[in-house]
Design a protein around this motif. Sequence first.
Motif, PDB file in Angstrom:
ATOM      1  N   ALA A 109      12.404  -4.761   9.861  1.00 39.05           N
ATOM      2  CA  ALA A 109      11.463  -5.302   8.877  1.00 39.05           C
ATOM      3  C   ALA A 109      10.806  -4.177   8.079  1.00 39.05           C
ATOM      4  CB  ALA A 109      10.393  -6.129   9.583  1.00 39.05           C
ATOM      5  N   LEU A 110      10.430  -3.118   8.780  1.00 39.22           N
ATOM      6  CA  LEU A 110       9.782  -1.982   8.112  1.00 39.22           C
ATOM      7  C   LEU A 110      10.732  -1.362   7.082  1.00 39.22           C
ATOM      8  CD1 LEU A 110       7.018  -0.639   8.445  1.00 39.22           C
ATOM      9  CD2 LEU A 110       8.106   1.092   9.857  1.00 39.22           C
ATOM     10  N   ALA A 111      11.988  -1.168   7.503  1.00 36.90           N
ATOM     11  CA  ALA A 111      12.975  -0.572   6.592  1.00 36.90           C
ATOM     12  C   ALA A 111      13.193  -1.481   5.377  1.00 36.90           C
ATOM     13  CB  ALA A 111      14.290  -0.362   7.335  1.00 36.90           C
ATOM     14  N   LEU A 112      13.382  -2.776   5.632  1.00 35.83           N
ATOM     15  CA  LEU A 112      13.644  -3.717   4.531  1.00 35.83           C
ATOM     16  C   LEU A 112      12.419  -3.838   3.612  1.00 35.83           C
ATOM     17  CD1 LEU A 112      15.565  -5.887   3.297  1.00 35.83           C
ATOM     18  CD2 LEU A 112      14.420  -7.559   4.743  1.00 35.83           C
ATOM     19  N   GLY A 113      11.237  -3.929   4.231  1.00 37.49           N
ATOM     20  CA  GLY A 113      10.005  -4.097   3.444  1.00 37.49           C
ATOM     21  C   GLY A 113       9.770  -2.919   2.515  1.00 37.49           C
ATOM     22  N   LEU A 185       3.203  -5.244   0.134  1.00 38.13           N
ATOM     23  CA  LEU A 185       3.241  -3.878  -0.428  1.00 38.13           C
ATOM     24  C   LEU A 185       3.210  -3.915  -1.956  1.00 38.13           C
ATOM     25  CD1 LEU A 185       5.834  -2.021   1.834  1.00 38.13           C
ATOM     26  CD2 LEU A 185       3.452  -1.389   1.480  1.00 38.13           C
ATOM     27  N   ARG A 186       3.957  -4.852  -2.527  1.00 39.93           N
ATOM     28  CA  ARG A 186       3.974  -4.965  -3.997  1.00 39.93           C
ATOM     29  C   ARG A 186       2.580  -5.300  -4.519  1.00 39.93           C
ATOM     30  NH1 ARG A 186       9.568  -8.419  -4.975  1.00 39.93           N
ATOM     31  NH2 ARG A 186      10.982  -6.793  -4.332  1.00 39.93           N
ATOM     32  N   ALA A 187       1.866  -6.165  -3.785  1.00 39.46           N
ATOM     33  CA  ALA A 187       0.508  -6.522  -4.210  1.00 39.46           C
ATOM     34  C   ALA A 187      -0.422  -5.308  -4.113  1.00 39.46           C
ATOM     35  CB  ALA A 187      -0.027  -7.665  -3.348  1.00 39.46           C
ATOM     36  N   GLU A 188      -0.233  -4.466  -3.071  1.00 31.14           N
ATOM     37  CA  GLU A 188      -1.086  -3.284  -2.900  1.00 31.14           C
ATOM     38  C   GLU A 188      -0.781  -2.211  -3.953  1.00 31.14           C
ATOM     39  OE1 GLU A 188      -3.640  -2.811  -0.840  1.00 31.14           O
ATOM     40  OE2 GLU A 188      -3.364  -4.856  -0.104  1.00 31.14           O
ATOM     41  N   LEU A 189       0.511  -2.097  -4.303  1.00 34.26           N
ATOM     42  CA  LEU A 189       0.926  -1.003  -5.195  1.00 34.26           C
ATOM     43  C   LEU A 189       0.329  -1.098  -6.602  1.00 34.26           C
ATOM     44  CD1 LEU A 189       4.663  -0.487  -4.174  1.00 34.26           C
ATOM     45  CD2 LEU A 189       2.785   1.132  -3.908  1.00 34.26           C
ATOM     46  N   VAL A 190      -0.133  -2.296  -7.002  1.00 37.66           N
ATOM     47  CA  VAL A 190      -0.719  -2.414  -8.342  1.00 37.66           C
ATOM     48  C   VAL A 190      -2.253  -2.334  -8.292  1.00 37.66           C
ATOM     49  CG1 VAL A 190       1.193  -3.730  -9.300  1.00 37.66           C
ATOM     50  CG2 VAL A 190      -0.698  -4.952  -8.213  1.00 37.66           C
ATOM     51  N   ARG A 191      -2.806  -2.054  -7.120  1.00 39.71           N
ATOM     52  CA  ARG A 191      -4.271  -1.967  -7.010  1.00 39.71           C
ATOM     53  C   ARG A 191      -4.760  -0.622  -7.545  1.00 39.71           C
ATOM     54  NH1 ARG A 191      -6.573  -6.103  -4.146  1.00 39.71           N
ATOM     55  NH2 ARG A 191      -5.147  -7.255  -2.801  1.00 39.71           N
ATOM     56  N   LEU A 208       3.217   4.970  -1.340  1.00 40.44           N
ATOM     57  CA  LEU A 208       3.712   3.758  -0.675  1.00 40.44           C
ATOM     58  C   LEU A 208       3.444   3.811   0.830  1.00 40.44           C
ATOM     59  CD1 LEU A 208       5.527   1.147  -1.030  1.00 40.44           C
ATOM     60  CD2 LEU A 208       7.443   2.582  -0.422  1.00 40.44           C
ATOM     61  N   LEU A 209       3.829   4.946   1.435  1.00 40.16           N
ATOM     62  CA  LEU A 209       3.790   5.008   2.902  1.00 40.16           C
ATOM     63  C   LEU A 209       2.403   5.328   3.463  1.00 40.16           C
ATOM     64  CD1 LEU A 209       7.183   6.854   3.522  1.00 40.16           C
ATOM     65  CD2 LEU A 209       6.687   4.431   3.799  1.00 40.16           C
ATOM     66  N   ARG A 210       1.632   6.189   2.792  1.00 42.83           N
ATOM     67  CA  ARG A 210       0.345   6.618   3.339  1.00 42.83           C
ATOM     68  C   ARG A 210      -0.827   5.800   2.824  1.00 42.83           C
ATOM     69  NH1 ARG A 210       0.229  11.729   5.679  1.00 42.83           N
ATOM     70  NH2 ARG A 210      -1.915  11.154   6.207  1.00 42.83           N
ATOM     71  N   HIS A 211      -0.694   5.222   1.627  1.00 43.49           N
ATOM     72  CA  HIS A 211      -1.823   4.474   1.055  1.00 43.49           C
ATOM     73  C   HIS A 211      -1.626   2.959   1.120  1.00 43.49           C
ATOM     74  CE1 HIS A 211      -3.901   8.046  -0.521  1.00 43.49           C
ATOM     75  NE2 HIS A 211      -2.674   8.521  -0.712  1.00 43.49           N
ATOM     76  N   ALA A 212      -0.471   2.501   0.597  1.00 42.38           N
ATOM     77  CA  ALA A 212      -0.284   1.041   0.506  1.00 42.38           C
ATOM     78  C   ALA A 212       0.079   0.425   1.856  1.00 42.38           C
ATOM     79  CB  ALA A 212       0.805   0.734  -0.524  1.00 42.38           C
ATOM     80  N   LEU A 213       0.968   1.100   2.620  1.00 37.88           N
ATOM     81  CA  LEU A 213       1.474   0.500   3.865  1.00 37.88           C
ATOM     82  C   LEU A 213       0.371   0.142   4.869  1.00 37.88           C
ATOM     83  CD1 LEU A 213       4.036  -0.396   5.353  1.00 37.88           C
ATOM     84  CD2 LEU A 213       4.265   1.905   6.259  1.00 37.88           C
ATOM     85  N   PRO A 214      -0.577   1.058   5.180  1.00 39.04           N
ATOM     86  CA  PRO A 214      -1.619   0.671   6.152  1.00 39.04           C
ATOM     87  C   PRO A 214      -2.429  -0.548   5.708  1.00 39.04           C
ATOM     88  CG  PRO A 214      -1.644   3.028   5.758  1.00 39.04           C
ATOM     89  CD  PRO A 214      -0.726   2.449   4.748  1.00 39.04           C
ATOM     90  N   ASN A 215      -2.628  -0.691   4.397  1.00 41.88           N
ATOM     91  CA  ASN A 215      -3.401  -1.838   3.907  1.00 41.88           C
ATOM     92  C   ASN A 215      -2.580  -3.123   3.861  1.00 41.88           C
ATOM     93  OD1 ASN A 215      -5.976  -0.657   3.384  1.00 41.88           O
ATOM     94  ND2 ASN A 215      -4.992   0.485   1.730  1.00 41.88           N
ATOM     95  N   ALA A 216      -1.245  -2.983   3.857  1.00 41.17           N
ATOM     96  CA  ALA A 216      -0.384  -4.179   3.802  1.00 41.17           C
ATOM     97  C   ALA A 216      -0.110  -4.737   5.199  1.00 41.17           C
ATOM     98  CB  ALA A 216       0.943  -3.830   3.114  1.00 41.17           C
ATOM     99  N   LEU A 217      -0.301  -3.922   6.230  1.00 42.44           N
ATOM    100  CA  LEU A 217       0.075  -4.359   7.582  1.00 42.44           C
ATOM    101  C   LEU A 217      -0.654  -5.610   8.084  1.00 42.44           C
ATOM    102  CD1 LEU A 217       0.696  -0.970   9.446  1.00 42.44           C
ATOM    103  CD2 LEU A 217       2.374  -2.667   8.707  1.00 42.44           C
ATOM    104  N   PRO A 218      -1.981  -5.786   7.772  1.00 41.80           N
ATOM    105  CA  PRO A 218      -2.635  -7.013   8.256  1.00 41.80           C
ATOM    106  C   PRO A 218      -1.958  -8.309   7.771  1.00 41.80           C
ATOM    107  CG  PRO A 218      -4.286  -5.450   7.550  1.00 41.80           C
ATOM    108  CD  PRO A 218      -2.964  -4.867   7.160  1.00 41.80           C
TER     109      PRO A 218
END
Lengths: 297, 262
Positions: A109-113, A185-191, A208-218
């Motif tokens: 899932a992580l790889a695909l996401g 992640l797509r929603a976070e990337l435009v913030r 993507l990996l250090r900023h958006a990913l931790p916020n997308a995990l919930p």
Amino acid sequence: MTRLALRVLRDLMLVPLTAVLVYLAVMRLPYRADSDRKIATADNDARARLTAVLGDGSLGGAVEPWRRFFGGEPLGVRADPYTGADLRQALGRSLGLGARALLLALGWALALGVLRAATARRKVAALVDVAPALVFGTPLFLLALLAAVTAVEWGVPFQGSAWLAALVMAVAPGAFVGVVLSDALRAELVRPYVRTALAKGCSPARALLRHALPNALPALLDALAPVATSLLVGSFVAESFFGVQGFGRLYVRAAQDVDPGVVVVATSLFAAVLIAVSLAAELLRLAVDSRARKAAR
Amino acid sequence: MNVRALAGLGLLGALAALALAHAALSGGAVACPFGVDPQLPFETVCAQAVGGLWRSAALGLTAGAGGCVLAVAFALLGRRLGKGADLAVEKLAELFFAIPDVLVLISLGFVARAVKGGESVSLPWMMVALTAIGWAAPTRMVQNRLRSLERLDFIAAARALGVPEGRLLLRHLMPMAWDFLLAIFLMRVPAIILTESTVSYLGFGLPVSEPSLGKYLGSHWGLLLQGNWEAVVPAWALLVAMVLGFQQVGRGLLERSEGGRR
């Protein structure tokens, strides 16, 4: 806090309630006592045999299957019955299998996401989207079949292989979580905070990996219940296909052989697992999401 | 109509053309290129695969339509009877939705075997069972759509003008929801086909003499391990193509419906 305690209590109450309802329903079925059904006995008195093993079908009798389950006593009405110990052993095996499948699913899932989010709005995006579409469009037993054919070609024995079963079980939930993760992640990337990081010279991969990913995990908490459902269904198919002596296979065989005791215990345990996962997702959300805590007050 | 929906429609059209061509040519003029079914030598692989395609499609379309009709009925009933009833319908649908369809169908298969005996169930029985379990997800979706439509200005205006609730639902809200309903119906069809094929594979489906695609694959998969691809791959390809076709049309229509609403 009181509302939360009430919610937990309500969910926990659902477990014995389901067990009693399943017991009462199964005991009231008008079983057909013909010779080719495993429930029929030498004296052809199916009902008497059923009552002897599973109680009288009254409300109080609902504890009898569970006494046998925890005591390791025979639960089935077949000539060679499953015992409570068999069921517990199979349950342990299935939980281990589920844990492996969950790990594999999260990796995939992580790889695909990340791949879907990174390739969004590029020409290859349609190609990346083909993978989940194919997974969602293919029944699980066909994926198992593909894995088995590949294993045979590579000279790997597939019968009884828990890892192959876990791999097959992981494909669909992994694709589902991957799609949920990439959407988050797509929603976070435009913030604005991501745009600020990029403007300050942060590389897209790091953003993507250090900023958006931790916020997308919930967002993955929403996927917990469907993942549990998917793994449960996966266990029926993968364990049956690969011959793993797990709980899913045992349940399918018990239903095929009309074995009421095993069906009562297994159905109740499946319901308990689904309720527990739903509750765990809710509690986890409250633990990590302050907005959910505020809404719950 | 968007590209996704068109691609799905193209796929479904090709499948329908293939099935009709098979029906037209099955008189014996053209032999099946995949040979005869090794388990039922009086049937060709083509006849089994195309027959399975029709049965799977019939199951999916009937149970999908039935589930959507039930969903609309429950959602409208909930809204008509007031907030409490609406919430009760929502909670009931959530409870049903949390139970895996395959688990319910295996349990129903157990009941059918216990009561009636036999190893398989009939096509109408399977249709009813799939309809009975398929109402929950569409009900939640229809409820959500009705709630979001109710926030629109013209609904508030109609309500202020004294339009009765029943008329508001049937004459103002429902016409706005038809394209959405069509989309969720089309998305239910592949889900039902996949569920039925899984249950058939596990041995709780239709008889081997009248198989759906899932039943055929469930009883023939062992041939693949012996290298007999010809007997298995046609049914496999038809199943994946049909599921993908319905999925893409449904998702395409849903995207269009969501876009139109925004």
